[in-house]
Design a protein around this motif. Sequence first.
Motif, PDB file in Angstrom:
ATOM      1  N   LEU A  64      44.420   4.479   2.246  1.00  0.00           N
ATOM      2  CA  LEU A  64      44.801   4.086   0.891  1.00  0.00           C
ATOM      3  C   LEU A  64      44.271   2.705   0.535  1.00  0.00           C
ATOM      4  CD1 LEU A  64      48.497   5.374   0.827  1.00  0.00           C
ATOM      5  CD2 LEU A  64      46.559   6.307  -0.453  1.00  0.00           C
ATOM      6  N   LYS A  65      44.138   1.827   1.541  1.00  0.00           N
ATOM      7  CA  LYS A  65      43.614   0.489   1.269  1.00  0.00           C
ATOM      8  C   LYS A  65      42.179   0.559   0.770  1.00  0.00           C
ATOM      9  CE  LYS A  65      44.732  -1.508   5.264  1.00  0.00           C
ATOM     10  NZ  LYS A  65      44.919  -2.597   6.262  1.00  0.00           N
ATOM     11  N   LEU A  66      41.345   1.362   1.441  1.00  0.00           N
ATOM     12  CA  LEU A  66      39.953   1.453   1.010  1.00  0.00           C
ATOM     13  C   LEU A  66      39.845   2.220  -0.306  1.00  0.00           C
ATOM     14  CD1 LEU A  66      37.043   0.788   1.492  1.00  0.00           C
ATOM     15  CD2 LEU A  66      36.825   2.841   2.903  1.00  0.00           C
ATOM     16  N   GLU A  67      40.643   3.262  -0.483  1.00  0.00           N
ATOM     17  CA  GLU A  67      40.619   3.985  -1.761  1.00  0.00           C
ATOM     18  C   GLU A  67      40.982   3.044  -2.913  1.00  0.00           C
ATOM     19  OE1 GLU A  67      43.087   7.434  -1.545  1.00  0.00           O
ATOM     20  OE2 GLU A  67      41.557   8.623  -0.522  1.00  0.00           O
ATOM     21  N   GLU A  68      41.999   2.209  -2.703  1.00  0.00           N
ATOM     22  CA  GLU A  68      42.389   1.268  -3.751  1.00  0.00           C
ATOM     23  C   GLU A  68      41.300   0.225  -3.970  1.00  0.00           C
ATOM     24  OE1 GLU A  68      45.957  -1.852  -5.021  1.00  0.00           O
ATOM     25  OE2 GLU A  68      46.063  -0.829  -3.079  1.00  0.00           O
ATOM     26  N   ALA A  69      40.684  -0.252  -2.890  1.00  0.00           N
ATOM     27  CA  ALA A  69      39.619  -1.250  -3.024  1.00  0.00           C
ATOM     28  C   ALA A  69      38.460  -0.707  -3.858  1.00  0.00           C
ATOM     29  CB  ALA A  69      39.123  -1.681  -1.643  1.00  0.00           C
ATOM     30  N   LEU A  70      38.056   0.530  -3.601  1.00  0.00           N
ATOM     31  CA  LEU A  70      36.955   1.125  -4.347  1.00  0.00           C
ATOM     32  C   LEU A  70      37.331   1.322  -5.815  1.00  0.00           C
ATOM     33  CD1 LEU A  70      35.802   3.796  -1.738  1.00  0.00           C
ATOM     34  CD2 LEU A  70      34.723   1.590  -2.237  1.00  0.00           C
TER      35      LEU A  70
END
Length: 347
Positions: free
Chosen positions: A186-192
């Motif tokens: 979820l961290k990378l999905e949110e970052a993108l």
Amino acid sequence: MDGLLGYCRQGFEPELAAELTERASAAGLAGYARTARDSGYAVFACAEAAALDRALPFSTLIFARQKLRLLAELRDLDPRDRITPMLQALQGQPRFGTLVMEHPDSDAGKPLAGLARSLGNALRPALRKAVLLGAQDDPRLPRLHVCLVAGDHAFLARSLPADSAPWPLGIPRLRMHPDAPSRSALKLEEALLVLLTDAERARLLHEGMRAADLGAAPGGWTWVLTRHGLRVTAIDNGPLRPHVLDTGMVQHLRADGFTWQPPQPLDWMVCDMVEQPRRVAERMATWLREGWCRQAIFNLKLPMKKRWQETQSCLERFARQAGRPLTLRARQLYHDREEITVLALPA
């Protein structure tokens, strides 16, 4: 009251206050920050609020989930009639495109969600009758935010769609996919979603690109990249979830993320290793300086004290040691904890 209202992660109010204070000072604008530990927000009072608003674009703020221009602070609201003083405080304001009812994302603020909803249902028709709100939502116009911090205490503020987060409380609503190897996905999905524009995502994330994931186990960030069509070299001495490898798009190398380097340049490098932030910043700078990747996303784990100062120091160190013009965007995301996420793109 004139100034800005910013939302943040509970417990990071001093960092947001320090950031707003230093950024305002650098812009030559006087003012002061006001907040309370664990409140989930900070106020920066400034007589030159319009200039401050322009000097601090939301996209450049690190610890703010949302940036709002303050219109009024209302205390001692009568529970029998909160709407009348709100309408009085908004007299003379131009028409708003939509009403956003909010509360701080904090232990004290979350119980106010029901009151915020019911008050919003009563306030919308009153705003329309006063010609302060259109009959239909208009995404082109400024949004009116009513932030309840207690039953008798509220902030009225506005946001410009181009200079604020589009989600209530500044929190994107992402759901954990059942196939995700870990919550870190979820961290990378949110970052993108947050750090890249729609056009950048279309241009920079597509099939055929190659990436490295440093400290990949159990494979959350690798899994996200494969869902965008990227082929990933996952670097970690620990194991990856079998279904991540089953995609056929992942090569798992049992190696140290701080020493491994790719045999040829890659499109992306991502990194979520638990290590001292300065050491991570220096290694990330090496990747950009040596041309091992074109763009990168990485997390910096912050210490318990002097987190704003450490954030500044690490970002300055990274930019200096990268030795090339870069566009940097950093944010403490909703799914981050004691950390910030950094995006580095070619300038």
